[in-house]
Structures are given as structure tokens and as C-alpha cells.
Write a protein that holds these residues in place. Structure first.
Motif, short mmCIF file in Angstrom:
data_model
loop_
_atom_site.label_atom_id
_atom_site.label_comp_id
_atom_site.label_asym_id
_atom_site.label_seq_id
_atom_site.Cartn_x
_atom_site.Cartn_y
_atom_site.Cartn_z
N THR A 215 0.85 -1.19 0.00
CA THR A 215 0.00 0.00 0.00
C THR A 215 0.89 1.24 0.00
O THR A 215 2.10 1.16 0.22
CB THR A 215 -0.89 0.02 1.25
OG1 THR A 215 -0.06 0.17 2.42
CG2 THR A 215 -1.71 -1.26 1.37
N GLU A 216 0.27 2.39 -0.20
CA GLU A 216 1.02 3.65 -0.19
C GLU A 216 1.66 3.89 1.19
O GLU A 216 2.79 4.38 1.28
CB GLU A 216 0.09 4.81 -0.55
CG GLU A 216 -0.44 4.77 -1.98
CD GLU A 216 0.68 4.78 -3.02
OE1 GLU A 216 1.67 5.51 -2.81
OE2 GLU A 216 0.56 4.05 -4.02
N ASN A 217 0.93 3.56 2.24
CA ASN A 217 1.47 3.74 3.59
C ASN A 217 2.70 2.85 3.82
O ASN A 217 3.67 3.26 4.45
CB ASN A 217 0.41 3.42 4.65
CG ASN A 217 -0.64 4.51 4.76
OD1 ASN A 217 -0.39 5.65 4.37
ND2 ASN A 217 -1.80 4.17 5.29
N GLU A 218 2.63 1.63 3.32
CA GLU A 218 3.76 0.71 3.47
C GLU A 218 4.97 1.19 2.68
O GLU A 218 6.12 1.08 3.13
CB GLU A 218 3.35 -0.70 3.05
CG GLU A 218 2.38 -1.35 4.03
CD GLU A 218 1.75 -2.63 3.51
OE1 GLU A 218 1.25 -3.42 4.32
OE2 GLU A 218 1.73 -2.83 2.27
N ASP B 24 10.41 4.25 2.36
CA ASP B 24 11.07 5.54 2.08
C ASP B 24 11.82 6.04 3.31
O ASP B 24 12.96 6.53 3.21
CB ASP B 24 10.04 6.59 1.65
CG ASP B 24 9.74 6.53 0.16
OD1 ASP B 24 10.65 6.15 -0.61
OD2 ASP B 24 8.62 6.89 -0.22
N ASN B 25 11.20 5.92 4.46
CA ASN B 25 11.83 6.38 5.70
C ASN B 25 13.07 5.56 6.05
O ASN B 25 14.08 6.11 6.51
CB ASN B 25 10.83 6.34 6.85
CG ASN B 25 9.75 7.41 6.73
OD1 ASN B 25 9.99 8.46 6.14
ND2 ASN B 25 8.58 7.15 7.28
N ILE B 26 12.98 4.25 5.83
CA ILE B 26 14.16 3.40 6.09
C ILE B 26 15.29 3.77 5.14
O ILE B 26 16.46 3.82 5.53
CB ILE B 26 13.80 1.90 5.94
CG1 ILE B 26 12.76 1.50 6.98
CG2 ILE B 26 15.06 1.04 6.12
CD1 ILE B 26 12.24 0.07 6.83
N MET B 27 14.94 4.07 3.88
CA MET B 27 15.96 4.46 2.90
C MET B 27 16.63 5.76 3.30
O MET B 27 17.85 5.92 3.13
CB MET B 27 15.33 4.61 1.51
CG MET B 27 15.12 3.30 0.77
SD MET B 27 16.62 2.30 0.59
CE MET B 27 17.75 3.47 -0.15
N ALA C 131 7.18 -8.86 5.89
CA ALA C 131 5.89 -8.63 6.56
C ALA C 131 4.83 -8.16 5.58
O ALA C 131 3.64 -8.46 5.74
CB ALA C 131 6.07 -7.62 7.68
N CYS C 132 5.25 -7.41 4.55
CA CYS C 132 4.31 -6.86 3.56
C CYS C 132 3.96 -7.86 2.46
O CYS C 132 3.10 -7.57 1.62
CB CYS C 132 4.88 -5.60 2.93
SG CYS C 132 5.00 -4.20 4.07
N LYS D 242 6.57 1.94 -6.59
CA LYS D 242 5.67 3.10 -6.69
C LYS D 242 5.01 3.16 -8.06
O LYS D 242 3.85 3.57 -8.19
CB LYS D 242 6.45 4.39 -6.43
CG LYS D 242 6.86 4.60 -4.98
CD LYS D 242 7.68 5.87 -4.82
CE LYS D 242 8.07 6.11 -3.37
NZ LYS D 242 8.93 7.31 -3.20
N GLN D 243 5.75 2.75 -9.09
CA GLN D 243 5.22 2.77 -10.45
C GLN D 243 4.41 1.51 -10.78
O GLN D 243 3.86 1.40 -11.87
CB GLN D 243 6.37 2.91 -11.44
CG GLN D 243 7.12 4.24 -11.33
CD GLN D 243 8.36 4.29 -12.21
OE1 GLN D 243 8.85 3.27 -12.71
NE2 GLN D 243 8.88 5.50 -12.41
#
Length: 232
Positions: free
Chosen positions: A121-124, A129-132, A159-160, A206-207
């Protein structure tokens, strides 16, 4: 020829372990439930507390319960993380075989990445992104911290994935590869490869482009193979 001793009957500890495990597997005890304390269990099983303690430690080792100092023993959540000690014990002969670790990594991580990429999902994706961001800002002289973030990234992918078996397999491979990966990060270009391949992976997710996801996976493992060879 090696000396073979007669097999002894099942020990009291094993009998206790099997009975408590059966309560959990049959769902008589549910995730989060607290087990009776050692004294009560010793009285019920009519054994000393040392036997109970051994059984509980064994159950914790295989991930069925969690022992919280000062609080007691609790049934683990269904999605509890596999204990690192258990995984390393199971594969203690293989963990230093770099070729086998690499082959297992490529097989398992590739499938997990693909499955997760198709479901995220977008939230996942924002979590990745934050980990990157943390990876890119990680101190260059701290390989352990960098590898911890790589582990976080891949565990989150597991997990995802929506597949419980894939999730457990990813947990297993992350523990098996950890020490060799920390060493690989000393090889010039290893950090850059890890960041570039995962950046490309996130962009492809994302794409919603699975072909690009596969290319990102190939980039990661093409580089990883080269770095593994330099450790031999």
C-alpha cells in the motif's frame, strides 16, 4: 566406529515441554495468555521448579512463548519473530558457507520482494522511504548500523508480502546473512550497491512496474555475488 549408547526414555522436561506446547498448538492457550507461574506448574506436574524452568526456556527458544523477567511467561503472538538463537543453532554448519548463503538469499529474497511489491500500500511504501532515508544518512564508519537498517528494510518487505511462510523465511535468511553482510560492507562499492538497488526497487514499486522490480533485484544480486567472491 563411534560408541552408540541405548536411547533413553523421554525425560520429564520433554514431557512437560510437549504438554505445554500442545496447549498452545490446540489453542487452549491463546496468543498473549499468561502461563501459570513456575511454582504452580511444578505442583501440577509434580516435579521440581528446575524441570519447569528448563521446559519454559526450550519453549522460548522455539518461539512458542516469551519469558518476560519479573512478569512471567506468555504465549507468543501468532506473528512473533523467530528467535535469532534458534535460527543460528539450526543452521550452525551452513552459516559460514558463503556460496550456500548467497544461493538461499537470491532464491528467498527475490520471491519475497516480488510478492511484496505486488501488494504494498502507499502507507507501506512510505515506511520503506523512511528506512531508505536512514540508510543514506547512516555513518560510513558504522557497518553494523547500516546492516541493521538493511535488515529492517528486508524484514518489512517480508511482513508486507502477505505470506506467513515468506515472512518466516525472510526472518531466517536475515539472521543467517547478517555477519557475512557486515563483512561485505567493507568491500568498496557494497554500500552503494545496496542503496542503489533498493532505491530502484522502491521507485519500481511506486510505479507498479514488476519488470523494473525484477531489474532492481538483479542489480542487487549481481553486485552481491561480486562482493561475496571477494570475501573468499
Amino acid at each position: 566406529m563411534v560408541k552408540i549408547n541405548p536411547i533413553k526414555r523421554v525425560t520429564l522436561t520433554e514431557q512437560i515441554l510437549e504438554q505445554v506446547a500442545s496447549w498452545i498448538i490446540s489453542n487452549e492457550l491463546k496468543p498473549g495468555d499468561k502461563l501459570p507461574n513456575e511454582r504452580l506448574l511444578a505442583e501440577e506436574f509434580q516435579v521440581n521448579r528446575g524441570r519447569i524452568r528448563e521446559s519454559l526456556r526450550a519453549l522460548a527458544l522455539i518461539g512458542l512463548i516469551e519469558i518476560k523477567p519479573g512478569e512471567g511467561s506468555f504465549v507468543s503472538a501468532k506473528e512473533s519473530v523467530l528467535p535469532a538463537e534458534t535460527i543460528l543453532w539450526m543452521y550452525h554448519n551452513e552459516v559460514n558457507n558463503l556460496e550456500e548463503v548467497y544461493a538461499a538469499r537470491k532464491l528467498i529474497e527475490s520471491e519475497v520482494y516480488l510478492e511484496a511489491a505486488d501488494r504494498m500500500t502507499e502507507n507501506e511504501i512510505s515506511v520503506l522511504d523512511n528506512i531508505m532515508k536512514e540508510l543514506k544518512n547512516s555513518p560510513k564508519n558504522n557497518n553494523e548500523e547500516f546492516q541493521r537498517l538493511l535488515d529492517d528494510f528486508d524484514l518489512y518487505m517480508g511482513a508486507c508480502s502477505g505470506n506467513k511462510i515468506y515472512n518466516k523465511l525472510m526472518q531466517t535468511i536475515v539472521h543467517l546473512r547478517h555477519q557475512s553482510m557486515v563483512k561485505i560492507l567493507n568491500v568498496p562499492g557494497a554500500r552503494v550497491n545496496s542503496i542503489n538497488s533498493r532505491t530502484k526497487l522502491i521507485k519500481a514499486i511506486k510505479q507498479r512496474n514488476l519488470e523494473e522490480v525484477k531489474e532492481a533485484i538483479d542489480l542487487n544480486f549481481t553486485g552481491a555475488k561480486k562482493f561475496y567472491k571477494q570475501l573468499k
